[in-house]
Design a protein around this motif. Structure first.
Motif, mmCIF file in Angstrom:
data_model
loop_
_atom_site.group_PDB
_atom_site.id
_atom_site.type_symbol
_atom_site.label_atom_id
_atom_site.label_comp_id
_atom_site.label_asym_id
_atom_site.label_seq_id
_atom_site.Cartn_x
_atom_site.Cartn_y
_atom_site.Cartn_z
ATOM 1 N N GLY A 19 -18.210 4.586 7.349
ATOM 2 C CA GLY A 19 -17.416 3.623 6.913
ATOM 3 C C GLY A 19 -15.970 3.770 6.288
ATOM 4 O O GLY A 19 -15.311 3.081 5.799
ATOM 5 N N SER A 20 -15.658 5.184 6.312
ATOM 6 C CA SER A 20 -14.235 5.671 6.011
ATOM 7 C C SER A 20 -13.153 5.144 6.821
ATOM 8 O O SER A 20 -13.126 5.379 7.969
ATOM 9 N N LEU A 21 -12.096 4.708 6.309
ATOM 10 C CA LEU A 21 -10.741 4.130 7.003
ATOM 11 C C LEU A 21 -9.723 5.306 6.570
ATOM 12 O O LEU A 21 -9.393 5.231 5.502
ATOM 13 N N ALA A 22 -8.959 5.977 7.580
ATOM 14 C CA ALA A 22 -8.148 6.878 7.053
ATOM 15 C C ALA A 22 -6.783 6.230 7.588
ATOM 16 O O ALA A 22 -6.429 5.700 8.626
ATOM 17 N N ILE A 23 -5.876 5.727 6.536
ATOM 18 C CA ILE A 23 -4.549 5.385 6.806
ATOM 19 C C ILE A 23 -3.195 6.434 6.527
ATOM 20 O O ILE A 23 -3.371 6.956 5.681
ATOM 21 N N THR A 24 -2.758 6.999 7.685
ATOM 22 C CA THR A 24 -1.804 7.962 7.530
ATOM 23 C C THR A 24 -0.525 7.434 7.594
ATOM 24 O O THR A 24 0.063 6.745 8.539
ATOM 25 N N SER A 25 0.448 7.900 6.863
ATOM 26 C CA SER A 25 1.779 7.569 6.678
ATOM 27 C C SER A 25 2.764 8.588 6.683
ATOM 28 O O SER A 25 2.329 9.660 6.091
ATOM 29 N N LEU A 38 0.802 -1.148 0.081
ATOM 30 C CA LEU A 38 0.015 0.003 -0.042
ATOM 31 C C LEU A 38 0.959 1.422 -0.133
ATOM 32 O O LEU A 38 0.793 2.374 -0.510
ATOM 33 N N THR A 39 2.048 1.062 0.853
ATOM 34 C CA THR A 39 3.060 2.366 0.788
ATOM 35 C C THR A 39 4.313 1.719 1.333
ATOM 36 O O THR A 39 4.270 0.650 1.885
ATOM 37 N N GLU A 40 5.370 2.491 0.994
ATOM 38 C CA GLU A 40 6.546 2.197 1.657
ATOM 39 C C GLU A 40 6.872 3.157 2.765
ATOM 40 O O GLU A 40 8.011 2.857 3.283
ATOM 41 N N ASP A 41 5.968 3.915 3.057
ATOM 42 C CA ASP A 41 6.294 4.885 4.082
ATOM 43 C C ASP A 41 6.077 4.375 5.446
ATOM 44 O O ASP A 41 5.325 3.203 5.339
ATOM 45 N N ARG A 42 6.158 4.723 6.454
ATOM 46 C CA ARG A 42 5.810 4.308 7.907
ATOM 47 C C ARG A 42 4.446 4.487 8.251
ATOM 48 O O ARG A 42 4.265 5.800 8.030
ATOM 49 N N ILE A 43 3.827 3.900 8.510
ATOM 50 C CA ILE A 43 2.339 4.062 8.869
ATOM 51 C C ILE A 43 2.203 4.637 10.439
ATOM 52 O O ILE A 43 3.033 4.236 11.059
ATOM 53 N N LEU A 44 1.591 5.613 10.438
ATOM 54 C CA LEU A 44 1.412 6.171 11.813
ATOM 55 C C LEU A 44 0.233 6.109 12.371
ATOM 56 O O LEU A 44 -0.056 6.086 13.707
ATOM 57 N N ASP A 45 -1.091 5.733 11.661
ATOM 58 C CA ASP A 45 -2.219 5.818 12.226
ATOM 59 C C ASP A 45 -3.204 5.180 11.338
ATOM 60 O O ASP A 45 -3.042 5.373 10.220
ATOM 61 N N LEU A 46 -4.042 4.354 11.813
ATOM 62 C CA LEU A 46 -5.310 3.950 11.129
ATOM 63 C C LEU A 46 -6.598 4.682 12.054
ATOM 64 O O LEU A 46 -6.459 4.658 13.290
ATOM 65 N N GLU A 47 -7.485 5.189 11.384
ATOM 66 C CA GLU A 47 -8.624 5.956 12.174
ATOM 67 C C GLU A 47 -10.037 5.926 11.171
ATOM 68 O O GLU A 47 -9.914 5.892 10.016
#
Length: 194
Positions: free
Chosen positions: A94-100, A80-89
């Protein structure tokens, strides 16, 4: 001295041991939410692999249960990404926010938030935002700073972008939801590049 030597030997031995696979050992992040909006809690799991890639697993109707490593996920998005995941919220509806992040506050850093939604039996990218603060040391000793951000709502088709310290301005054009299987950060819109 003997205790210090013992600790050193243990540290070397531990470092030499092969690292266990991450595929279900311990999720980097885990969140229960009703992503398909059917009244039953679902579970989103992100695994950050040893090579830095983050994989997303979604299990429908399992939000109330303990994560079972033998259960096959209903949806998987590798790399999904090569960056570091910071948070799921959970952002509601039904929206899922994935912050990296890349750099995570260093002199060259970006932060991305991907919004995943479930519509018409498909997982889609419903939104994407990115901000950056990129400092480049030039040969004459000066620093060139690039600051900006973008915010795209694929569900409404609208977006804003800013450069430097300006306020975000609407972007011309329409943006359509992207199937999550087709998403990659390399394919993000040009307005989100610097």
């Amino acid at each position: 001295m003997t205790t210090a030597l013992h600790h050193a030997v243990w540290l070397i031995a531990l470092a030499a041991m092969p690292a266990p696979g991450l595929a279900y050992d311990k999720p980097a992040f885990e969140l229960a939410l009703d992503i398909d909006q059917d009244g039953t809690m679902d579970r989103a799991v992100v695994m950050q692999n040893d090579d830095g890639r983050a994989d997303l697993y979604i299990y429908l109707a399992t939000g109330e249960e303990k994560l079972d490593p033998s259960r096959k996920p209903d949806f998987v998005k590798k790399a999904l990404t090569e960056d570091r995941i910071l948070d799921l919220e959970s952002k509601g509806e039904g929206s899922l926010a994935i912050t990296s992040c890349f750099g995570c506050g260093a002199s060259k850093s970006t932060e991305d938030t991907l919004i995943v939604v479930y519509r018409n039996r498909s997982f889609l990218v419903g939104g994407y935002s990115r901000n950056w603060d990129w400092n480049i040391q030039k040969s004459d000793g000066t620093v060139e700073t690039t600051i900006g951000d973008c915010d795209i709502n694929y569900l409404t088709g609208k977006a804003t972008a800013s450069r430097d310290l300006d306020d975000g301005k609407p972007v011309k054009g329409r943006f359509k939801p992207v199937p999550l299987n087709d998403w990659s950060y390399e394919k993000r819109p040009r307005i989100c590049s610097f």
